[in-house]
Design a protein around this motif. Structure first.
Motif, PDB file in Angstrom:
ATOM      1  N   PHE A  26       0.813  -1.218   0.000  1.00 12.64           N
ATOM      2  CA  PHE A  26       0.000   0.000   0.000  1.00 12.64           C
ATOM      3  C   PHE A  26       0.851   1.274   0.000  1.00 12.64           C
ATOM      4  N   LYS A  27       2.179   1.114   0.003  1.00 18.08           N
ATOM      5  CA  LYS A  27       3.066   2.274   0.073  1.00 18.08           C
ATOM      6  C   LYS A  27       3.267   2.881  -1.311  1.00 18.08           C
ATOM      7  N   GLY A  28       3.409   4.201  -1.351  1.00 16.99           N
ATOM      8  CA  GLY A  28       3.848   4.831  -2.574  1.00 16.99           C
ATOM      9  C   GLY A  28       2.926   5.871  -3.159  1.00 16.99           C
ATOM     10  N   ASP A  29       1.629   5.849  -2.819  1.00 13.35           N
ATOM     11  CA  ASP A  29       0.731   6.850  -3.399  1.00 13.35           C
ATOM     12  C   ASP A  29       0.554   8.066  -2.498  1.00 13.35           C
ATOM     13  N   ASN A  30       1.189   8.025  -1.314  1.00 10.96           N
ATOM     14  CA  ASN A  30       1.127   9.106  -0.326  1.00 10.96           C
ATOM     15  C   ASN A  30      -0.304   9.430   0.079  1.00 10.96           C
ATOM     16  N   GLY A  31      -1.176   8.423   0.021  1.00 18.33           N
ATOM     17  CA  GLY A  31      -2.560   8.622   0.424  1.00 18.33           C
ATOM     18  C   GLY A  31      -2.880   7.886   1.702  1.00 18.33           C
ATOM     19  N   ARG A  32      -4.093   8.114   2.200  1.00 17.04           N
ATOM     20  CA  ARG A  32      -4.533   7.474   3.431  1.00 17.04           C
ATOM     21  C   ARG A  32      -6.022   7.153   3.318  1.00 17.04           C
ATOM     22  N   LEU A  33      -6.422   6.089   3.985  1.00 17.57           N
ATOM     23  CA  LEU A  33      -7.832   5.752   4.106  1.00 17.57           C
ATOM     24  C   LEU A  33      -8.410   6.547   5.268  1.00 17.57           C
ATOM     25  N   PHE A  34      -9.526   7.244   5.044  1.00 15.35           N
ATOM     26  CA  PHE A  34     -10.116   8.133   6.053  1.00 15.35           C
ATOM     27  C   PHE A  34      -9.100   9.199   6.478  1.00 15.35           C
ATOM     28  N   GLY A  35      -8.305   9.689   5.529  1.00 20.45           N
ATOM     29  CA  GLY A  35      -7.208  10.591   5.840  1.00 20.45           C
ATOM     30  C   GLY A  35      -7.664  11.947   6.354  1.00 20.45           C
ATOM     31  N   LYS A  36      -6.946  12.441   7.335  1.00 16.33           N
ATOM     32  CA  LYS A  36      -7.171  13.782   7.881  1.00 16.33           C
ATOM     33  C   LYS A  36      -5.816  14.417   8.129  1.00 16.33           C
ATOM     34  N   GLU A  37      -5.658  15.665   7.670  1.00 17.75           N
ATOM     35  CA  GLU A  37      -4.391  16.357   7.808  1.00 17.75           C
ATOM     36  C   GLU A  37      -4.123  16.710   9.267  1.00 17.75           C
ATOM     37  N   PRO A  38      -2.863  16.589   9.714  1.00 17.71           N
ATOM     38  CA  PRO A  38      -2.553  17.018  11.089  1.00 17.71           C
ATOM     39  C   PRO A  38      -2.677  18.523  11.230  1.00 17.71           C
ATOM     40  N   ASP A  39      -2.863  18.986  12.435  1.00 19.61           N
ATOM     41  CA  ASP A  39      -2.856  20.419  12.719  1.00 19.61           C
ATOM     42  C   ASP A  39      -1.440  20.855  13.051  1.00 19.61           C
ATOM     43  N   ARG A  40      -1.122  22.075  12.695  1.00 25.39           N
ATOM     44  CA  ARG A  40       0.173  22.610  13.083  1.00 25.39           C
ATOM     45  C   ARG A  40       0.290  22.610  14.602  1.00 25.39           C
ATOM     46  N   GLY A  41       1.392  22.082  15.115  1.00 26.95           N
ATOM     47  CA  GLY A  41       1.588  21.999  16.555  1.00 26.95           C
ATOM     48  C   GLY A  41       1.318  20.620  17.123  1.00 26.95           C
ATOM     49  N   ASP A  42       0.714  19.716  16.338  1.00 23.64           N
ATOM     50  CA  ASP A  42       0.489  18.350  16.820  1.00 23.64           C
ATOM     51  C   ASP A  42       1.819  17.664  17.096  1.00 23.64           C
ATOM     52  N   VAL A  43       1.854  16.837  18.132  1.00 25.96           N
ATOM     53  CA  VAL A  43       2.999  15.964  18.395  1.00 25.96           C
ATOM     54  C   VAL A  43       2.673  14.619  17.762  1.00 25.96           C
ATOM     55  N   VAL A  44       3.509  14.199  16.819  1.00 23.78           N
ATOM     56  CA  VAL A  44       3.173  13.089  15.933  1.00 23.78           C
ATOM     57  C   VAL A  44       4.267  12.025  15.943  1.00 23.78           C
TER      58      VAL A  44
END
Length: 278
Positions: free
Chosen positions: A88-106
């Motif tokens: 599943f690697k390589g398309d830089n996509g996500r299932l149910f994807g949501k962008e992180p917020d600036r300042g999140d600890v990830v």
């Protein structure tokens, strides 16, 4: 007379129980929360060596990086997330994807080594990021800073790797007080958090990084003791991190051990149980 039901062999029942437990744990870890043990001081004072937390894997949706890794060099186990879900690697996509917020600890997978890292998102796709004289600049504007006194810790080996802290007032002998300047940094959007300073070094003076689409720029809160996006991957750093490499958001410290193992309960820090990560 009714025939008695056959009783399963106890060893077989034990094996089935273990298999079921592992399957349930695998599903839980893949879909919901992943345990994470802080091994280094790159996120001080937000996270300390020995903090134990669960990473929220639902926060950003799912990608190949959501598959769990099982790496135990001591007994020769090295099963990587890419070994399981690399298709599943390589398309830089996500299932149910949501962008992180600036300042999140990830927590994310290092784009080259594949090892799990934990840092703070400071640069979003399209941002221009630069550090000038130790001050983070985003899109040409310096972030707001406010003095917050000194961060103190004992100058002694920390955690399983027995890492010694770097000190602004160094060199400090064993058992002495190790000091770092602490500042409250406020990012665009209003997220505030503490950062530490040790001294003037190359990472305090960078060029301008333009974050590509679908990528993020990460920095450690312990600014002078963090290998992060300021150093390109070709030079051993993190560089820009693809969206698909995000594993999840760190929301809360469950407990923390100041000793060599989280099993040494007598070394647990009593003030860090269920500590919210800001």
């Amino acid at each position: 007379m009714a025939e008695k039901a056959k009783t399963a062999h106890p060893i077989w029942e034990t094996v089935k129980t273990i298999v079921y437990a592992l399957l349930i744990a695998g599903v839980f870890r893949t879909l919901f929360f992943q345990p994470f043990w802080i091994p280094s001081g790159s996120m001080k004072p937000t996270l300390l060596i020995g903090d134990f937390l669960f990473v929220n894997k639902m926060a950003y949706g799912y990608s190949y990086a959501s598959c769990p890794s099982l790496i135990m060099p001591a007994i020769g186990i090295n099963v990587d997330a890419e070994d399981i879900c690399g298709v599943f690697k390589g398309d830089n996509g996500r299932l149910f994807g949501k962008e992180p917020d600036r300042g999140d600890v990830v927590v994310f997978r290092h784009p080259v080594s594949g090892r799990d890292f934990i840092k703070r998102v400071v640069g979003m796709p399209g941002d221009r990021v630069q550090v000038k004289d130790g001050v983070l600049n985003i899109n040409g504007e310096a972030v707001a800073l406010a003095d917050d006194g000194m961060f103190e810790e004992v100058a002694e080996p920390q955690g399983p790797q027995r890492l010694r802290p770097r000190c602004e007032n160094g060199p400090v002998g064993a058992g002495g007080v190790c000091l770092k300047s602490r500042t409250i940094e406020t990012l665009p959007g209003g997220v505030s958090h503490s950062i530490l300073n040790i001294g003037n070094q190359a990472s305090d003076h960078t060029g301008v990084y333009t974050v590509p689409e679908g990528h993020y720029f990460f920095m450690g809160d312990n600014r002078d003791n963090s290998s992060d996006s300021r150093l390109p991957q070709a030079a051993g750093g993190v560089g820009f991190v693809p969206f698909e490499n995000l594993i999840g958001r760190a929301d809360r410290v469950m407990f923390s051990s100041a000793g060599r193992s989280m099993l040494f309960f007598w070394t647990w820090r009593g003030d860090r149980f269920f500590e919210k990560i800001e």
